[in-house]
Motif scaffolding. Structure first.
Motif, PDB file in Angstrom:
ATOM      1  N   UNK A  35       0.838  -1.201   0.000  1.00 31.02           N
ATOM      2  CA  UNK A  35       0.000   0.000   0.000  1.00 31.02           C
ATOM      3  C   UNK A  35       0.875   1.253   0.000  1.00 31.02           C
ATOM      4  N   UNK A  36       1.956   1.244   0.740  1.00 30.59           N
ATOM      5  CA  UNK A  36       2.857   2.395   0.774  1.00 30.59           C
ATOM      6  C   UNK A  36       3.517   2.620  -0.577  1.00 30.59           C
ATOM      7  N   UNK A  43       0.665   8.844  -5.906  1.00 32.30           N
ATOM      8  CA  UNK A  43       0.553  10.202  -5.385  1.00 32.30           C
ATOM      9  C   UNK A  43       1.710  11.112  -5.727  1.00 32.30           C
ATOM     10  N   UNK A  44       2.882  10.575  -5.916  1.00 25.66           N
ATOM     11  CA  UNK A  44       4.056  11.417  -6.128  1.00 25.66           C
ATOM     12  C   UNK A  44       4.625  11.321  -7.517  1.00 25.66           C
ATOM     13  N   UNK A  52      15.437   8.064  -8.869  1.00 26.12           N
ATOM     14  CA  UNK A  52      15.702   6.661  -9.191  1.00 26.12           C
ATOM     15  C   UNK A  52      14.801   5.717  -8.412  1.00 26.12           C
ATOM     16  N   UNK A  53      14.444   6.095  -7.189  1.00 25.19           N
ATOM     17  CA  UNK A  53      13.621   5.234  -6.346  1.00 25.19           C
ATOM     18  C   UNK A  53      12.140   5.494  -6.614  1.00 25.19           C
ATOM     19  N   UNK A  54      11.337   4.447  -6.445  1.00 24.92           N
ATOM     20  CA  UNK A  54       9.907   4.608  -6.631  1.00 24.92           C
ATOM     21  C   UNK A  54       9.297   5.433  -5.505  1.00 24.92           C
ATOM     22  N   UNK A  59       8.030  11.292   3.800  1.00 23.01           N
ATOM     23  CA  UNK A  59       7.091  10.502   4.622  1.00 23.01           C
ATOM     24  C   UNK A  59       6.896   9.080   4.094  1.00 23.01           C
ATOM     25  N   UNK A  60       6.861   8.940   2.777  1.00 28.92           N
ATOM     26  CA  UNK A  60       6.718   7.606   2.193  1.00 28.92           C
ATOM     27  C   UNK A  60       7.881   6.702   2.525  1.00 28.92           C
ATOM     28  N   UNK A  61       9.070   7.259   2.557  1.00 21.83           N
ATOM     29  CA  UNK A  61      10.246   6.463   2.897  1.00 21.83           C
ATOM     30  C   UNK A  61      10.197   6.004   4.351  1.00 21.83           C
ATOM     31  N   UNK A  62       9.836   6.906   5.238  1.00 19.68           N
ATOM     32  CA  UNK A  62       9.765   6.532   6.644  1.00 19.68           C
ATOM     33  C   UNK A  62       8.686   5.477   6.888  1.00 19.68           C
ATOM     34  N   UNK A  63       7.545   5.635   6.236  1.00 18.65           N
ATOM     35  CA  UNK A  63       6.475   4.636   6.393  1.00 18.65           C
ATOM     36  C   UNK A  63       6.916   3.301   5.824  1.00 18.65           C
TER      37      UNK A  63
END
Length: 121
Positions: A35-36, A43-44, A52-54, A59-63
């Motif tokens: 889901x994240x 969303x982004x 390079x990263x999806x 906030x998405x990285x921390x989640x």
């Protein structure tokens, strides 16, 4: 003589409960991860066009790193609590103990793999 607890692994019902518990915990962590990733990808899309990263939002990285890791950690600790309760009642506790260690190992593996999102930009 000591009164050591016999380490029985042949209790099928306890094994099924412990395996189901571990499967649900791992499934919940995977659902949060998927889901994240989908949330970050949908969303982004505009702000992450040249990344390079999806998952490129902070906030998405921390989640992505900490929520599934926390689910696996709490699941492992919950399995250890179940092992302790089974030991206190004279039940088959090594099965729950093994489930707890398996969940903690999965937590460390997931944390090691997912922490790479902080190194990619």
């Amino acid at each position: 003589m000591t009164e050591d607890v016999e380490k029985r692994w042949s209790d099928g019902a306890t094994f099924r409960r412990a395996a189901s518990y571990a499967g649900v915990v791992i499934g919940a962590a995977l659902i949060v991860m998927v889901v994240t990733v989908v949330w970050a990808a949908v969303g982004g899309a505009d702000e992450c066009a040249d990344a390079q990263a999806m998952v490129c939002s902070t906030p998405g990285r921390y989640v992505l790193v900490f929520v599934p890791t926390g689910i696996l950690l709490l699941g492992g600790l919950g399995a250890f609590v179940r092992a302790y309760r089974a030991w206190r009642t004279g039940g088959t506790w090594p099965i729950w103990h093994g489930a707890g260690w398996a969940l903690l190992v999965f937590m460390l593996i997931y944390l090691g793999i997912s922490a790479r999102v902080f190194t990619s930009t």
